[in-house]
Design an enzyme around this catalytic site. Structure first.
Site, PDB file in Angstrom:
ATOM      1  N   SER A 107      71.332  48.902  29.043  1.00  0.00           N
ATOM      2  CA  SER A 107      70.419  47.762  28.948  1.00  0.00           C
ATOM      3  C   SER A 107      70.425  47.014  30.264  1.00  0.00           C
ATOM      4  O   SER A 107      71.443  47.003  30.983  1.00  0.00           O
ATOM      5  CB  SER A 107      70.860  46.812  27.823  1.00  0.00           C
ATOM      6  OG  SER A 107      70.167  45.573  27.897  1.00  0.00           O
TER       7      SER A 107
ATOM      8  N   TYR B  56      77.165  42.125  23.334  1.00  0.00           N
ATOM      9  CA  TYR B  56      76.198  43.209  23.503  1.00  0.00           C
ATOM     10  C   TYR B  56      76.095  43.618  24.970  1.00  0.00           C
ATOM     11  O   TYR B  56      76.171  44.808  25.312  1.00  0.00           O
ATOM     12  CB  TYR B  56      74.836  42.774  22.983  1.00  0.00           C
ATOM     13  CG  TYR B  56      73.756  43.818  23.150  1.00  0.00           C
ATOM     14  CD1 TYR B  56      73.643  44.883  22.260  1.00  0.00           C
ATOM     15  CD2 TYR B  56      72.854  43.749  24.213  1.00  0.00           C
ATOM     16  CE1 TYR B  56      72.660  45.849  22.424  1.00  0.00           C
ATOM     17  CE2 TYR B  56      71.869  44.706  24.387  1.00  0.00           C
ATOM     18  CZ  TYR B  56      71.771  45.749  23.483  1.00  0.00           C
ATOM     19  OH  TYR B  56      70.798  46.703  23.653  1.00  0.00           O
TER      20      TYR B  56
END
Length: 266
Positions: A140, A153
């Site tokens: 990400s 995350y």
């Protein structure tokens, strides 16, 4: 066309990024192994792709937060016919470090770190024996922006970026290609599953999942180590990498840096 042959094993393949990867690789003529918890959705996808492309598709229902299921996929990779692993399965959390308990934190670490690391290791061992293979790790852009959103995350995705770069540096000479794909906000079910509303973001921040995967495959065919589909100016990323490389020789020294020495006048 892909220049890596063999069956493609895709985790998180029932929807979103994983399902689009399945579609694209099937249309490139690759047989598939689809891995996810939802067997019914994978079968629906597999039926369509078999009809459209004629490729062979194997379905393995698995919960990659469960050790036994991860071991099952490791064993499948060890069979030696898989040529590409797409480590896509992942999750996000609703809330920050302070708003999640041990169970949720353990679960995201199991799915976003432990499982893909174990599968990358299993795939790499099989690929080294064959002298070829590819591992695609879906990370990400938050791996580069830890200050944004929750650090759990983004931390898991930073791990995948780190792992990918290390694998690329250490295994490319043995025929193993490793790609880290860093999506920005992408319209998939991960938002709803984690209790977030993707429509709360400005529309120009959210990428269509088809465009994301197609761009990632351009990077795959170019053999990029890191692919960042939303980033227009790659010079920015290259500058960060150059700065990191310049700092590396100074990160481990016998002597303490002068700025940390206690002043004798104190």
């Amino acid at each position: 066309m892909s220049i890596t042959q063999g069956t493609v094993l895709i985790t998180g393949a029932s929807s979103g990024i994983g399902a689009i990867y399945a579609d694209r690789f099937a249309k490139r003529g690759h047989d598939l192994v689809l891995v996810a918890r939802d067997a019914a959705r994978m079968e629906t996808l597999a039926e369509r792709l078999r009809s459209e492309t004629g490729v062979a598709i194997e379905i393995i229902p698995a919960d990659l937060t469960a050790d036994a299921d991860v071991a099952k996929i490791e064993a499948r990779l060890a069979q030696g016919d898989v040529g590409i692993l797409v480590n896509n399965a992942g999750m996000s959390l609703n809330g920050s470090l302070l708003e999640n308990g041990p169970e949720n934190i353990s679960r995201i670490i199991a799915l976003n770190i432990t499982a893909p690391t174990r599968l990358a290791a299993a795939a790499a061992k099989a690929f080294v024996a064959q002298g070829k293979g590819a591992v695609v790790n879906i990370a990400s852009v938050l791996a580069l922006a830890p200050e944004m959103f929750d650090g759990i995350y983004s931390g898991t995705k930073a791990h995948l970026l780190n792992l990918s770069q290390a694998m690329s540096a250490q295994l490319s000479a043995q025929g193993i290609y490793t790609q880290a794909v860093l999506p920005g906000a992408t319209r998939t079910e991960i938002w709803e599953r984690s209790g977030k509303d993707v429509d709360s973001f400005p529309a120009d921040m959210v990428m269509d999942v088809n465009e994301l995967v197609d761009a990632a495959l351009v990077g795959f065919d170019r053999r990029e180590t890191v692919t960042i589909p939303p980033l227009a100016d790659i010079i920015q990323f290259d500058a960060m990498q150059a700065a990191r490389a310049a700092m590396r020789p100074n990160l481990s020294k016998k002597a303490v840096a002068e700025r940390y020495r206690v002043s004798e006048t104190l």
